[in-house]
Enzyme design. Structure first.
Site, PDB file in Angstrom:
ATOM      1  N   GLU A  98      -0.699  -0.092   4.232  1.00  0.00           N
ATOM      2  CA  GLU A  98      -2.121  -0.191   4.592  1.00  0.00           C
ATOM      3  C   GLU A  98      -2.391   0.396   5.982  1.00  0.00           C
ATOM      4  O   GLU A  98      -3.396   1.075   6.204  1.00  0.00           O
ATOM      5  CB  GLU A  98      -2.589  -1.659   4.562  1.00  0.00           C
ATOM      6  CG  GLU A  98      -2.788  -2.227   3.175  1.00  0.00           C
ATOM      7  CD  GLU A  98      -1.534  -2.853   2.579  1.00  0.00           C
ATOM      8  OE1 GLU A  98      -0.417  -2.508   3.024  1.00  0.00           O
ATOM      9  OE2 GLU A  98      -1.670  -3.672   1.659  1.00  0.00           O
ATOM     10  N   GLU A 107       1.858  -7.990  -2.244  1.00  0.00           N
ATOM     11  CA  GLU A 107       1.090  -9.249  -2.237  1.00  0.00           C
ATOM     12  C   GLU A 107       1.206  -9.949  -3.587  1.00  0.00           C
ATOM     13  O   GLU A 107       1.329 -11.172  -3.669  1.00  0.00           O
ATOM     14  CB  GLU A 107      -0.373  -8.952  -1.894  1.00  0.00           C
ATOM     15  CG  GLU A 107      -0.523  -8.441  -0.464  1.00  0.00           C
ATOM     16  CD  GLU A 107      -1.942  -8.070  -0.087  1.00  0.00           C
ATOM     17  OE1 GLU A 107      -2.573  -7.308  -0.863  1.00  0.00           O
ATOM     18  OE2 GLU A 107      -2.422  -8.529   0.957  1.00  0.00           O
TER      19      GLU A 107
HETATM   20  C1  1HE Z   1      -2.481   5.550  -7.489  1.00  0.00           C
HETATM   21  C2  1HE Z   1      -1.933   4.684  -6.540  1.00  0.00           C
HETATM   22  C3  1HE Z   1      -2.811   3.753  -5.928  1.00  0.00           C
HETATM   23  C4  1HE Z   1      -0.361   5.970  -7.253  1.00  0.00           C
HETATM   24  N1  1HE Z   1      -4.099   3.769  -6.302  1.00  0.00           N
HETATM   25  N2  1HE Z   1      -3.767   5.528  -7.827  1.00  0.00           N
HETATM   26  N3  1HE Z   1      -0.518   1.410  -1.513  1.00  0.00           N
HETATM   27  C5  1HE Z   1      -0.151   2.671  -1.256  1.00  0.00           C
HETATM   28  O1  1HE Z   1      -0.535   3.221  -0.244  1.00  0.00           O
HETATM   29  C6  1HE Z   1       0.770   3.316  -2.257  1.00  0.00           C
HETATM   30  C7  1HE Z   1       0.186   4.582  -2.813  1.00  0.00           C
HETATM   31  N4  1HE Z   1       1.068   5.193  -3.791  1.00  0.00           N
HETATM   32  C8  1HE Z   1       2.219   5.853  -3.432  1.00  0.00           C
HETATM   33  O2  1HE Z   1       2.624   5.878  -2.291  1.00  0.00           O
HETATM   34  C9  1HE Z   1       2.971   6.537  -4.525  1.00  0.00           C
HETATM   35  O3  1HE Z   1       2.066   6.800  -5.589  1.00  0.00           O
HETATM   36  C10 1HE Z   1       4.173   5.743  -5.104  1.00  0.00           C
HETATM   37  C11 1HE Z   1       5.272   5.674  -4.047  1.00  0.00           C
HETATM   38  C12 1HE Z   1       3.776   4.339  -5.526  1.00  0.00           C
HETATM   39  C13 1HE Z   1       4.703   6.473  -6.352  1.00  0.00           C
HETATM   40  O4  1HE Z   1       4.962   7.820  -6.037  1.00  0.00           O
HETATM   41  P1  1HE Z   1       5.060   8.906  -7.199  1.00  0.00           P
HETATM   42  O5  1HE Z   1       5.437  10.207  -6.562  1.00  0.00           O
HETATM   43  O6  1HE Z   1       5.920   8.376  -8.289  1.00  0.00           O
HETATM   44  O7  1HE Z   1       3.593   8.998  -7.857  1.00  0.00           O
HETATM   45  P2  1HE Z   1       2.282   9.800  -7.354  1.00  0.00           P
HETATM   46  O8  1HE Z   1       2.374  11.231  -7.748  1.00  0.00           O
HETATM   47  O9  1HE Z   1       1.988   9.498  -5.923  1.00  0.00           O
HETATM   48  O10 1HE Z   1       1.145   9.076  -8.199  1.00  0.00           O
HETATM   49  C14 1HE Z   1       1.108   9.199  -9.611  1.00  0.00           C
HETATM   50  C15 1HE Z   1      -0.280   8.826 -10.055  1.00  0.00           C
HETATM   51  O11 1HE Z   1      -0.525   7.466  -9.719  1.00  0.00           O
HETATM   52  C16 1HE Z   1      -1.359   9.627  -9.338  1.00  0.00           C
HETATM   53  O12 1HE Z   1      -2.447   9.734 -10.221  1.00  0.00           O
HETATM   54  P3  1HE Z   1      -2.777  11.128 -10.992  1.00  0.00           P
HETATM   55  O13 1HE Z   1      -3.970  10.812 -11.814  1.00  0.00           O
HETATM   56  O14 1HE Z   1      -3.011  12.136  -9.899  1.00  0.00           O
HETATM   57  O15 1HE Z   1      -1.525  11.434 -11.800  1.00  0.00           O
HETATM   58  C17 1HE Z   1      -1.751   8.731  -8.197  1.00  0.00           C
HETATM   59  O16 1HE Z   1      -3.056   8.962  -7.717  1.00  0.00           O
HETATM   60  C18 1HE Z   1      -1.667   7.393  -8.869  1.00  0.00           C
HETATM   61  N5  1HE Z   1      -1.488   6.328  -7.896  1.00  0.00           N
HETATM   62  N6  1HE Z   1      -0.625   4.957  -6.401  1.00  0.00           N
HETATM   63  C19 1HE Z   1      -4.532   4.623  -7.230  1.00  0.00           C
HETATM   64  N7  1HE Z   1      -2.394   2.861  -5.023  1.00  0.00           N
HETATM   65  C20 1HE Z   1      -6.465  -6.105  -1.625  1.00  0.00           C
HETATM   66  S1  1HE Z   1      -6.147  -4.972  -0.424  1.00  0.00           S
HETATM   67  C21 1HE Z   1      -4.638  -4.234  -0.844  1.00  0.00           C
HETATM   68  C22 1HE Z   1      -4.412  -3.074   0.044  1.00  0.00           C
HETATM   69  C23 1HE Z   1      -3.526  -2.056  -0.618  1.00  0.00           C
HETATM   70  O17 1HE Z   1      -2.832  -2.325  -1.558  1.00  0.00           O
HETATM   71  S2  1HE Z   1      -3.600  -0.489   0.036  1.00  0.00           S
HETATM   72  C24 1HE Z   1      -2.628   0.472  -1.118  1.00  0.00           C
HETATM   73  C25 1HE Z   1      -1.277   0.618  -0.595  1.00  0.00           C
END
Ligand code: 1HE
Length: 265
Positions: free
Chosen positions: A139, A119
């Site tokens: 989402e 977005e």
């Molecule tokens: C996060 C987030 C997050 C990572 N919020 N903390 N978005 C999603 O569903 C995407 C969610 N994220 C992922 O699928 C993956 O993290 C990635 C593909 C982006 C990257 O993968 P990777 O293996 O490099 O990283 P990871 O091990 O998953 O995450 C590393 C850290 O980033 C980890 O934190 P840590 O403290 O445990 O090290 C994760 O928790 C953190 N992290 N993504 C919070 N999204 C206005 S409405 C909008 C609606 C949406 O956007 S829904 C979200 C969709």
């Protein structure tokens, strides 16, 4: 003298030619957008239109552009419906300021451009992808719905049928296919940042009032009936096409010294 806000989650680097590099800077969280970052985006993109900044490269630190909504913050906050609605309105405030603000924004995309990250990218005027870039709307799989304008901007880029498919099935687009469906305008073999910077430098050479019209009027006119848009276009052209700053460029064309349009330029 260009004055920029001091931000925590976004680093700002202003180049001498008026190009501003704004870089999301929470790589440890894959640049997930928390409530504080939303406010910083509002502040930044509200400031830019009258700042003198001529173009922006919207970039991100680390391997991923943006993982969207900060899901952990959202989970911990356990928000009410009203609270989340108001948060989404702040996302819209930021992204509308981007799309309608009149300052060209070129997004340099790498790795994940997903959910709210897509977005955000969709609110930029030009998107540059590289070999690592991929786009998705997870989402649907998370039990959520888009709240940062995807129903307007992502559907606008790819069409509603593709957006629905992305949300229902978790389909991921990358490479040439992402360009073909409209998610990015450029796919580069090297770094998306270098290519985005070069595009921003080009755009920065246009007159600011012309860029204002390009990066504001076209979006506004898209919201109007054809009848009203044609009227508004005439009014905007009346202002832009008679600006004193354009006389030098027109003079150079008339004298034959201005660059001609050629393929490959
Ligand atoms: C996060 C987030 C997050 C990572 N919020 N903390 N978005 C999603 O569903 C995407 C969610 N994220 C992922 O699928 C993956 O993290 C990635 C593909 C982006 C990257 O993968 P990777 O293996 O490099 O990283 P990871 O091990 O998953 O995450 C590393 C850290 O980033 C980890 O934190 P840590 O403290 O445990 O090290 C994760 O928790 C953190 N992290 N993504 C919070 N999204 C206005 S409405 C909008 C609606 C949406 O956007 S829904 C979200 C969709």
């Amino acid at each position: 003298m260009i004055t920029l806000p001091t931000l925590t989650n976004i680093t700002l680097d202003l180049h001498a030619d008026g190009v501003l590099v704004a870089r999301l800077n929470r790589p440890a969280k894959r640049n997930a957008i928390n409530a504080e970052t939303v406010e910083e985006l509002v502040t930044l993109f509200s400031t830019l239109p009258r700042s003198g900044v001529r173009a922006v490269v919207l970039a991100a630190a680390g391997d991923h552009f943006c993982a969207g909504l900060d899901l952990v913050e959202h989970h911990i906050a356990d928000r009410s419906a009203a609270d989340f609605m108001h948060l989404c309105l702040r996302w819209h405030e930021a992204f509308n300021k981007m799309e309608y603000g009149g300052v060209p924004i070129i997004a340099a995309l790498q790795g994940a451009v997903v959910g709210g990250g897509l977005e955000l990218a969709a609110a930029a005027h030009v998107r540059v992808a590289d070999a690592s870039t991929y786009f998705a709307l997870p989402e649907g799989q998370r039990g959520l719905f888009t709240g940062g304008g995807a129903t307007i901007r992502v559907a606008g880029l790819v069409g509603k049928a593709r957006m629905i498919d992305m949300m229902l099935t978790g389909r991921v687009y990358k490479g040439q296919e992402a360009v073909d469906v409209g998610l990015a305008q450029y796919l580069v073999t090297g770094s998306s940042f270098d290519a985005a910077l070069a595009l921003a430098q080009k755009a920065a050479q246009n007159l600011p009032l012309t860029n204002f019209a390009i990066c504001s009027a076209i979006s506004h006119m898209g919201n109007m009936s054809g009848f009203d848009a044609s009227y508004a276009e005439a009014v905007v052209a009346g202002v832009v096409n008679t600006q004193p700053a354009a006389r030098e460029r027109l003079d150079a064309f008339a004298k034959g010294t201005a660059a001609r349009v050629r393929p490959g330029d």
